[in-house]
Enzyme design. Structure first.
Site, PDB file in Angstrom:
ATOM      1  N   ASP A   1       2.680   5.420  -6.682  1.00  0.00           N
ATOM      2  CA  ASP A   1       3.926   5.314  -5.904  1.00  0.00           C
ATOM      3  C   ASP A   1       5.163   5.214  -6.775  1.00  0.00           C
ATOM      4  O   ASP A   1       6.283   5.312  -6.271  1.00  0.00           O
ATOM      5  CB  ASP A   1       3.846   4.076  -5.000  1.00  0.00           C
TER       6      ASP A   1
ATOM      7  N   HIS B   1       0.860  -1.205   0.000  1.00  0.00           N
ATOM      8  CA  HIS B   1       0.000   0.000   0.000  1.00  0.00           C
ATOM      9  C   HIS B   1       0.888   1.245   0.000  1.00  0.00           C
ATOM     10  O   HIS B   1       1.706   1.400  -0.887  1.00  0.00           O
ATOM     11  CB  HIS B   1      -0.940  -0.098   1.207  1.00  0.00           C
TER      12      HIS B   1
ATOM     13  N   HIS C   1      -2.313  -2.447  -9.496  1.00  0.00           N
ATOM     14  CA  HIS C   1      -3.273  -1.789  -8.610  1.00  0.00           C
ATOM     15  C   HIS C   1      -4.541  -2.633  -8.566  1.00  0.00           C
ATOM     16  O   HIS C   1      -4.929  -3.227  -9.557  1.00  0.00           O
ATOM     17  CB  HIS C   1      -3.610  -0.388  -9.156  1.00  0.00           C
TER      18      HIS C   1
HETATM   19  C1  SDX Z   1      -1.396   2.143  -3.352  1.00  0.00           C
HETATM   20  O1  SDX Z   1      -6.105   0.760  -3.130  1.00  0.00           O
HETATM   21  C2  SDX Z   1      -5.640   1.902  -3.385  1.00  0.00           C
HETATM   22  O2  SDX Z   1      -6.358   2.797  -3.871  1.00  0.00           O
HETATM   23  C3  SDX Z   1      -4.187   2.101  -2.982  1.00  0.00           C
HETATM   24  C4  SDX Z   1      -3.554   3.411  -3.430  1.00  0.00           C
HETATM   25  C5  SDX Z   1      -4.158   4.600  -2.715  1.00  0.00           C
HETATM   26  O3  SDX Z   1      -4.039   5.705  -3.245  1.00  0.00           O
HETATM   27  O4  SDX Z   1      -4.641   4.416  -1.570  1.00  0.00           O
HETATM   28  O5  SDX Z   1      -3.711   3.582  -4.828  1.00  0.00           O
HETATM   29  C6  SDX Z   1      -2.057   3.448  -3.111  1.00  0.00           C
HETATM   30  O6  SDX Z   1      -1.332   1.340  -2.455  1.00  0.00           O
HETATM   31  C7  SDX Z   1      -0.909   1.811  -4.740  1.00  0.00           C
HETATM   32  C8  SDX Z   1      -0.369   0.351  -4.851  1.00  0.00           C
HETATM   33  C9  SDX Z   1       1.072   0.376  -4.323  1.00  0.00           C
HETATM   34  N1  SDX Z   1       1.601  -1.015  -4.222  1.00  0.00           N
HETATM   35  C10 SDX Z   1       2.586  -1.438  -5.017  1.00  0.00           C
HETATM   36  O7  SDX Z   1       3.068  -0.790  -5.947  1.00  0.00           O
HETATM   37  C11 SDX Z   1       3.114  -2.822  -4.651  1.00  0.00           C
HETATM   38  C12 SDX Z   1       3.229  -3.668  -5.918  1.00  0.00           C
HETATM   39  N2  SDX Z   1       1.874  -3.966  -6.403  1.00  0.00           N
HETATM   40  C13 SDX Z   1       1.272  -5.219  -5.987  1.00  0.00           C
HETATM   41  O8  SDX Z   1       1.616  -5.659  -4.722  1.00  0.00           O
HETATM   42  C14 SDX Z   1      -0.181  -5.343  -6.407  1.00  0.00           C
HETATM   43  O9  SDX Z   1      -0.261  -4.907  -7.694  1.00  0.00           O
HETATM   44  C15 SDX Z   1      -1.255  -4.645  -5.587  1.00  0.00           C
HETATM   45  C16 SDX Z   1      -1.171  -5.010  -4.156  1.00  0.00           C
HETATM   46  C17 SDX Z   1      -1.137  -3.178  -5.739  1.00  0.00           C
HETATM   47  C18 SDX Z   1      -2.601  -5.094  -6.144  1.00  0.00           C
HETATM   48  O10 SDX Z   1      -2.718  -6.437  -5.863  1.00  0.00           O
HETATM   49  P1  SDX Z   1      -4.029  -7.256  -6.299  1.00  0.00           P
HETATM   50  O11 SDX Z   1      -5.087  -6.374  -6.834  1.00  0.00           O
HETATM   51  O12 SDX Z   1      -4.390  -8.149  -5.167  1.00  0.00           O
HETATM   52  O13 SDX Z   1      -3.538  -8.033  -7.557  1.00  0.00           O
HETATM   53  P2  SDX Z   1      -2.987  -9.471  -7.506  1.00  0.00           P
HETATM   54  O14 SDX Z   1      -2.006  -9.595  -6.403  1.00  0.00           O
HETATM   55  O15 SDX Z   1      -4.140 -10.401  -7.544  1.00  0.00           O
HETATM   56  O16 SDX Z   1      -2.151  -9.538  -8.880  1.00  0.00           O
HETATM   57  C19 SDX Z   1      -2.761  -9.989 -10.071  1.00  0.00           C
HETATM   58  C20 SDX Z   1      -1.623 -10.663 -10.848  1.00  0.00           C
HETATM   59  C21 SDX Z   1      -0.897 -11.730 -10.055  1.00  0.00           C
HETATM   60  O17 SDX Z   1      -0.321 -12.630 -10.992  1.00  0.00           O
HETATM   61  P3  SDX Z   1      -1.097 -14.063 -11.270  1.00  0.00           P
HETATM   62  O18 SDX Z   1      -1.243 -14.747  -9.924  1.00  0.00           O
HETATM   63  O19 SDX Z   1      -2.448 -13.669 -11.867  1.00  0.00           O
HETATM   64  O20 SDX Z   1      -0.224 -14.799 -12.238  1.00  0.00           O
HETATM   65  O21 SDX Z   1      -0.626  -9.662 -11.155  1.00  0.00           O
HETATM   66  C22 SDX Z   1       0.603 -10.016 -10.520  1.00  0.00           C
HETATM   67  C23 SDX Z   1       0.264 -10.996  -9.419  1.00  0.00           C
HETATM   68  O22 SDX Z   1       1.387 -11.840  -9.170  1.00  0.00           O
HETATM   69  N3  SDX Z   1       1.143  -8.763  -9.986  1.00  0.00           N
HETATM   70  C24 SDX Z   1       2.420  -8.410 -10.089  1.00  0.00           C
HETATM   71  C25 SDX Z   1       2.478  -7.122  -9.502  1.00  0.00           C
HETATM   72  N4  SDX Z   1       1.272  -6.765  -9.059  1.00  0.00           N
HETATM   73  C26 SDX Z   1       0.443  -7.790  -9.358  1.00  0.00           C
HETATM   74  N5  SDX Z   1       3.489  -9.038 -10.615  1.00  0.00           N
HETATM   75  C27 SDX Z   1       4.667  -8.358 -10.532  1.00  0.00           C
HETATM   76  N6  SDX Z   1       4.812  -7.121 -10.004  1.00  0.00           N
HETATM   77  C28 SDX Z   1       3.740  -6.480  -9.472  1.00  0.00           C
HETATM   78  N7  SDX Z   1       3.894  -5.265  -8.952  1.00  0.00           N
END
Ligand code: SDX
Length: 431
Positions: A367, A268, A309
């Protein structure tokens, strides 16, 4: 609210559930009465769950749209400023000239913190993470404002909103100065919100005359825009935490402290700090492919920080503005060829072309560029999430206030129990 129904048939039993249509976005199915029919919904991570109705912020993840009280984030970032956006989030309308002047003055007159709070900082190790300090001191504010803790009193809620928006930059800068071992710098009423924050962060009592810290207006504008871009974001994890805490009747300072704690996670708000740590770990453009491979490896928990996201399956509109701000700051500071910026731009280019990222709609989020800008401004990496928390405070308090000023229930989700069936206790000598 609705004359439309969804029909759910389970084991031959039909249940009719109301369907509500929003002013923007997806319809929702009201499952509230399912429990009376003997069922719960199951939605770990709340991927398809609307936890409340709200009028504050709307996000369309597929179209990359973000509206605050109906105003697009791109327009607010270009035409408005942070305190005006705070007013908008809190009150639902942009202020007129008089309202804006009064609001800015009110915030300015609440920027100091009680002098006793200084002693609270003394209890932390100098190498404490500033987010640990912020969790502590923001929660502790409830010990200083017994005069405005009646959450059912609209005036108390308003004063508390102003105090929190005004004091977060002061506390944030204090957590930075404490880590440096430098004296705290008091807020100044002759500076704007962002100028005041930068002054409290970088001025020192030793700087006088020619050497006195002078705020760069381009950097101040960028800082103001960074706060603005973080101001609110619908029912994200930390905002949901604030609402959950608020639903128990907890005081607003405790609720905001719970939001700060939730924001700290690298999935997050901690992602901006994680982005910079990751860019430093990659270190050189020649190593990018190695890390892209790790990010794509299903057996590797490594993720590319700043990408993906839960809601945005298109470019995060804030990331675009942040990227533009990044170029403005780098041009002003003359660091366009910053190696970490080059690595970031290369990562972004790969993510926009590589099938793994394209298929999963993993775009840069808010971010991804914010940390690169903050580092260029001279803000240490462990302060990045503190900046995010400072910027998000008006969103948290507006969402909390929206809940508390309307009928609400304590949030108490249920579960899918997969544990042991009932069984009798076995005395230790028989185990
Ligand atoms: C913020 O919610 C909000 O509004 C938050 C925010 C706000 O203003 O409050 O926007 C601020 O928190 C932005 C997000 C910051 N986080 C990151 O940058 C961390 C990296 N991102 C991930 O951890 C992830 O993308 C999330 C947590 C942001 C979202 O996760 P989800 O929606 O649960 O998605 P998921 O984990 O189900 O991913 C879907 C697929 C998966 O692959 P498969 O299992 O389908 O094969 O995408 C992959 C994940 O492995 N994936 C990534 C990835 N993010 C998702 N693979 C590599 N790198 C990534 N960053």
């Amino acid at each position: 609210m609705s004359d439309r129904v969804a029909t759910l048939t389970i084991d031959g039993k039909t249940i009719e559930l109301p369907v509500y249509s929003p002013t923007e976005g997806q319809d929702v199915v009201d499952v509230g009465k399912l429990s009376a029919s003997g069922y719960f919904t199951y939605d770990p991570g709340f991927v398809a769950t609307a936890s409340c109705d709200s009028k504050i912020t709307f996000i369309d993840g597929d179209k990359g749209i973000l509206l605050h009280r109906g105003y697009p984030i791109e327009q607010l970032a270009a035409e408005s400023d942070y305190l005006e956006t705070c007013y908008l989030l809190l009150n639902g309308e942009l202020p007129n000239a008089t309202e804006k002047t009064e609001f800015v003055e009110t915030i300015r007159n609440h920027t100091m913190v009680h002098e006793q709070l200084v002693h609270l900082f003394r209890g932390f190790r100098r190498d404490a993470h500033p987010m640990a300090i912020m969790c502590g001191v923001v929660g502790a504010l409830s010990a200083f404002y017994h005069d405005s803790m009646d959450i059912d009193d609209e005036v108390h809620r308003k004063v508390t909103a102003h105090r929190l928006i005004a004091k977060m930059p002061t506390l944030a800068a204090m957590s930075h100065k404490y880590a440096l071992g430098q004296p705290f710098v008091y807020p100044r009423n002759d500076l704007s919100y962002a100028e005041n924050f930068l002054h409290m962060m970088f001025a020192t009592p030793a700087h006088h005359g020619e050497s006195e810290y002078k705020v760069n207006p381009v950097i101040a504008k960028a800082m103001d825009r960074i706060f603005l871009l973080h101001a609110d974001h619908e029912q994200n994890a930390s905002t949901s935490t604030v609402r959950m805490a608020g639903s128990t009747g907890a005081n607003p300072f405790a609720c905001i402290a719970s939001g700060i704690a939730a924001l700290w996670g690298p999935a997050h708000g901690g992602a901006n700090e994680a982005v910079l740590n990751q860019l430093a770990e990659i270190g050189d453009e020649s190593r990018i492919d190695e890390y892209i491979k790790k990010a794509k490896d299903p057996n590797d928990s490594f993720r590319l920080m700043g990408f993906g996201h839960r809601v945005y399956k298109n470019y995060d509109p804030r990331a675009r503005v942040m990227q533009q701000t990044c170029h403005e700051v780098f041009a002003e500071l003359g660091v366009e060829d910053d190696p970490q910026l080059r690595i970031a731009q290369r990562l972004e280019q790969i993510a926009l072309e590589d099938e793994y990222f394209v298929k999963r709609k993993l775009y840069p989020n808010v971010d991804f560029y914010s940390g690169i800008i903050l580092k260029a401004i001279g803000i240490p990496v462990d302060m990045f999430t503190v900046i995010f928390a400072t910027g998000r405070t008006p969103g948290w308090i507006a969402q909390w206030n929206e809940m508390i000023s309307n009928p609400y229930k304590i949030m108490r989700p249920r579960q899918l129990y997969m544990g042991e069936n009932a069984r009798d206790f076995v005395p230790v000598d028989k185990r």
